[in-house]
Design an enzyme around this catalytic site. Structure first.
Site, PDB file in Angstrom:
ATOM      1  N   ASP A   1       7.715  -2.613   1.146  1.00 38.73           N
ATOM      2  CA  ASP A   1       6.265  -2.436   1.196  1.00 38.73           C
ATOM      3  C   ASP A   1       5.914  -1.349   2.220  1.00 38.73           C
ATOM      4  O   ASP A   1       6.687  -0.416   2.422  1.00 38.73           O
ATOM      5  CB  ASP A   1       5.618  -3.786   1.545  1.00 38.73           C
ATOM      6  CG  ASP A   1       4.263  -3.970   0.880  1.00 38.73           C
ATOM      7  OD1 ASP A   1       3.347  -3.180   1.175  1.00 38.73           O
ATOM      8  OD2 ASP A   1       4.112  -4.899   0.071  1.00 38.73           O
TER       9      ASP A   1
ATOM     10  N   HIS B   1      -0.933  -3.815   4.104  1.00 41.08           N
ATOM     11  CA  HIS B   1      -0.433  -4.400   2.848  1.00 41.08           C
ATOM     12  C   HIS B   1       0.923  -5.085   3.044  1.00 41.08           C
ATOM     13  O   HIS B   1       1.138  -6.212   2.589  1.00 41.08           O
ATOM     14  CB  HIS B   1      -0.335  -3.280   1.803  1.00 41.08           C
ATOM     15  CG  HIS B   1      -0.090  -3.733   0.403  1.00 41.08           C
ATOM     16  ND1 HIS B   1       1.170  -4.043  -0.065  1.00 41.08           N
ATOM     17  CD2 HIS B   1      -0.930  -3.890  -0.650  1.00 41.08           C
ATOM     18  CE1 HIS B   1       1.080  -4.376  -1.347  1.00 41.08           C
ATOM     19  NE2 HIS B   1      -0.184  -4.290  -1.728  1.00 41.08           N
TER      20      HIS B   1
ATOM     21  N   SER C   1      -0.303  -7.730  -6.160  1.00 39.78           N
ATOM     22  CA  SER C   1       0.446  -7.567  -4.904  1.00 39.78           C
ATOM     23  C   SER C   1       0.454  -8.853  -4.098  1.00 39.78           C
ATOM     24  O   SER C   1       1.383  -9.114  -3.345  1.00 39.78           O
ATOM     25  CB  SER C   1      -0.216  -6.491  -4.025  1.00 39.78           C
ATOM     26  OG  SER C   1       0.264  -5.224  -4.327  1.00 39.78           O
TER      27      SER C   1
END
Length: 724
Positions: free
Chosen positions: A103, A177, A507
């Site tokens: 990520d 994220h 996600s």
């Protein structure tokens, strides 16, 4: 590799040298565990040299992939009292399980990554904590056991012009994220977590006892395939048990799909790989990461919401959602002028940057249509033009799906039907007015879960005979850890800071499945990745908390397996599925043969030098826990598939088949009864599907094949399509 070379990297460098290509300048990565090959920055005249070289199977250009951007453990039943003893034992067992997250990196200071009373990392763990800018090697510990960063592909592709900057070369997450996905999968329990008072409670990952290893492969402009493959390659060598990838690209044959190639190598090494399905719904045939050796995860809603309201002078109080947390939230709401399309064109109705006239929006509430630019960006545009608030109204593309955002100004998001009412009211002329108010957090929302409208859908365009997505998990308004250097909107102008954020996307659903897979790996260390995926799929549920079939947020109609796969994950039941559909590496090779891939292409995916394909094989015969039956457009078309079940429940278990099929297809299963005398025993069965549809039948149909025992129901979805 010739015996003369001490390592693959040495071999790859020598190979480039032999073609008069300087490896010191060109060679970016050598891959040796999940894939065989290398990444290099080349000039156009190098390509024919490499392609003509006998040691090279394939040369592909690097591809850009994109990210698929507290209540959850309770919603998934992981906190029910009856489940607590099992969960405690699993927490201890999961200390040996490392989840690798590919990520945007990791924020090691997040309270969700605290070591607590975890023992030292497992003995088999070979990972490292790579020191870098603002990231000393002491950043890792007993929870975060590894961190690496991969940017050579990104730097080569952007020729150093990317927004990364030399000061960013480390595993530290400057986006948020990566920290969010990692802590969703395996975050430690943190009391009194919230986003500015929203969703207050204890935040914890799915597998709070498992370890996290972060592989930073994504940068501001996206994630390069060469960097992703380097991350997978390192993770497999380091000893992860689970890989979580909340990113994806377009649909491509598996031999040209970097993630699929790397995931094959990981799966062959015993690593469970979960990938997000993508956020391109509700359109059909949009699902990403469709390889059968990957668990492809769509998104559903939770039973939690963040209500907010738009009140009109007519007295109508229209419901929406918001995570706005400014001073106006506590102040008494007031009626303000409402404006829609300040400049009279569609661009201003969408509140695109530079389209709002400050003179016509200052001090007013601006109605903005959803679409084109980011939802939070619209709020920033309104605020910059002097607007006092925003109503963000869905169009047909998003239907009634509501995603809450932590806007920079008072803002309420509403569905299409409500949006149409407000648009009609604003268009009537006169002096339209509106008032915004905010309702905090509510629980027990019905119906839930609902399939998110943005969640990408089947059918699978790469191989229509494999049903995708595989399952759905929570992916809307998820609270998890966040970076310390970005605001909750991620916008540069957002100066707010928070330890937790609420965001949405497949996600977010992907790491829920990765975390649950870690629990299954802890409970059943000898299960293969395919067995774990089978358990997750065949025990998933297809009814919501009102006991109705799962609904689709796009259009509010019942959803289908093209939206939810086998259903919504149920961790408790997955721990004891009764039977599993297991798949060996060799089974996947036979599957690749059935796709009519060349031997070269199969070698690219499998790393095997000798491929012998059977004379006849069909993709539908892969021992998958779901069925996708593609009929030719001819009357009375018949398809016959085989499957094999492995008993992981008690000895002397008897299962009877139960078939649910549409009128367009007749289904026969033989035998209709299976007796498993011992644990680990395998039994085959055969299914004949006969199309009864007229040749003009175009719409897909769906059904189920279930094996029903005393304690377990092992259910597989069946999708039927007719080839044009």
């Amino acid at each position: 590799m010739p015996a003369a070379h001490p390592s693959p990297a040495h071999w790859h460098a020598a190979h480039l040298q032999s073609l008069s290509i300087d490896p010191a300048r060109s060679l970016l990565y050598s891959y040796s565990s999940a894939a065989h090959g290398f990444a290099a920055a080349l000039l156009p005249h190098h390509l024919p040299l490499l392609r003509g070289s006998p040691g090279v199977l394939q040369v592909v250009p690097d591809t850009l992939f994109q990210l698929h951007t507290t209540r959850t453990p309770e919603f998934l039943g992981l906190l029910s009292p009856a489940y607590q003893p099992a969960i405690h034992n699993l927490d201890v067992a999961s200390h040996d399980v490392v989840i690798g997250v590919l990520d945007t990196g990791i924020w090691p200071d997040s309270p969700s990554l605290a070591d607590g009373d975890l023992p030292p990392p497992p003995a088999h763990w070979k990972g490292v904590c790579e020191a870098g800018v603002d990231f000393p090697s002491s950043s890792c510990g007993r929870k975060l056991v590894g961190a690496r960063s991969f940017s050579r592909g990104f730097r080569a592709a952007t020729a150093g012009r990317g927004r990364m900057g030399a000061g960013r070369r480390s595993a530290r997450d400057r986006d948020g994220h990566g920290t969010h996905t990692a802590t969703t999968a395996a975050g430690a329990a943190v009391a009194n977590a919230s986003l500015f008072g929203y969703a207050t409670g204890t935040a914890r990952g799915m597998a709070p006892g498992a370890r996290v290893a972060a592989y930073k492969v994504c940068w501001p402009e996206g994630c390069l395939g060469s960097d992703i493959l380097a991350g997978i390659d390192a993770a497999v060598a380091d000893g992860v048990a689970v890989l979580s990838l909340s990113l994806g690209g377009g649909a491509a044959p598996y031999f040209r799909d970097t993630v699929a190639v790397g995931a094959f190598g990981a799966t062959a090494a015993g690593v469970f790989v979960a990938c997000s399905a993508g956020n391109s719904g509700p359109s059909g045939a949009t699902v990403a990461n469709s390889a059968p050796w990957v668990a492809t995860v769509g998104a559903g809603t939770l039973d939690r919401d963040f209500p907010a309201y738009v009140t009109l002078p007519t007295g109508a109080r229209l419901a929406g959602v918001s995570l706005y947390a400014g001073s106006a939230q506590s102040a008494r709401p007031v009626m303000l002028p409402l404006v829609y399309g300040g400049s009279g064109d569609n661009a201003s109705k969408l509140c695109l940057s530079g389209t709002l006239d400050p003179a016509s929006v200052r001090g007013k509430i601006v109605l903005c249509d959803r679409g084109v630019n980011a939802r939070v960006e619209k709020g920033a545009v309104v605020k910059a033009a002097g607007g006092a608030g925003m109503v963000l109204a869905n169009t047909a593309a998003s239907g009634e799906e509501l995603v809450a955002d932590s806007h920079l100004l008072p803002a309420v998001a509403v569905g299409k039907l409500t949006g149409d009412k407000i648009r009609d009211y604003a268009a009537r002329g006169g002096k339209p007015m509106a008032m915004l108010s905010f309702g905090g957090t509510i629980l027990g929302v019905r119906p839930s879960p609902v399939v998110a409208a943005f969640s990408s859908r089947g059918p699978n365009t790469v191989v229509p005979d494999v049903l995708k997505p595989d399952m759905i998990g929570p992916g809307v308004n998820i609270l998890a850890g966040w970076t310390g250097v970005a605001g909750p909107t991620g916008l540069a102008k957002d100066g707010r800071r928070t330890r937790f954020n609420i965001i949405s996307g497949t996600s977010m659903s992907c790491p829920h499945i990765s975390g649950v897979a870690a629990l299954l790996k802890a409970a059943h260390p000898n299960w293969s990745p395919a067995a774990i995926k089978s358990a997750l799929m065949t025990t998933s549920y297809i009814v919501d908390n009102t006991n109705s079939s799962l609904r689709d947020a796009a259009g509010s109609l019942p959803a289908t397996p093209f939206a939810f796969g086998a259903g919504h994950v149920n961790p408790q039941k997955a721990l004891s599925p009764g039977l599993v559909y297991d798949i060996s590496t060799n089974d996947y090779v036979v599957f690749l043969c059935s796709l009519d891939y060349s031997e070269t292409h199969i070698r690219v995916i499998t790393k095997m030098s000798n491929i012998s394909c059977p004379r006849k094989s069909r993709p539908g015969d892969l021992n998958y826990p779901s069925f996708s039956v593609v009929f030719k457009k001819k009357p009375k078309h018949v398809m016959r598939y085989r499957r094999e079940l492995t008993n992981v429940g008690p000895a002397m278990s008897v299962y009877n088949v139960k078939v649910s099929s549409p009128a367009s297809v007749s289904v026969t299963v033989t035998p209709s009864k299976l007796l498993f005398k011992k644990v680990g025993q395998k039994q085959r069965y055969y299914v004949t599907f006969e199309s009864k549809a007229s040749p003009s039948h175009a719409k897909p149909d769906f059904g189920w094949i279930s094996w029903v025992g005393n304690e377990h129901v092992v259910r597989s979805p069946v999708a039927y399509t007719w080839k044009m």
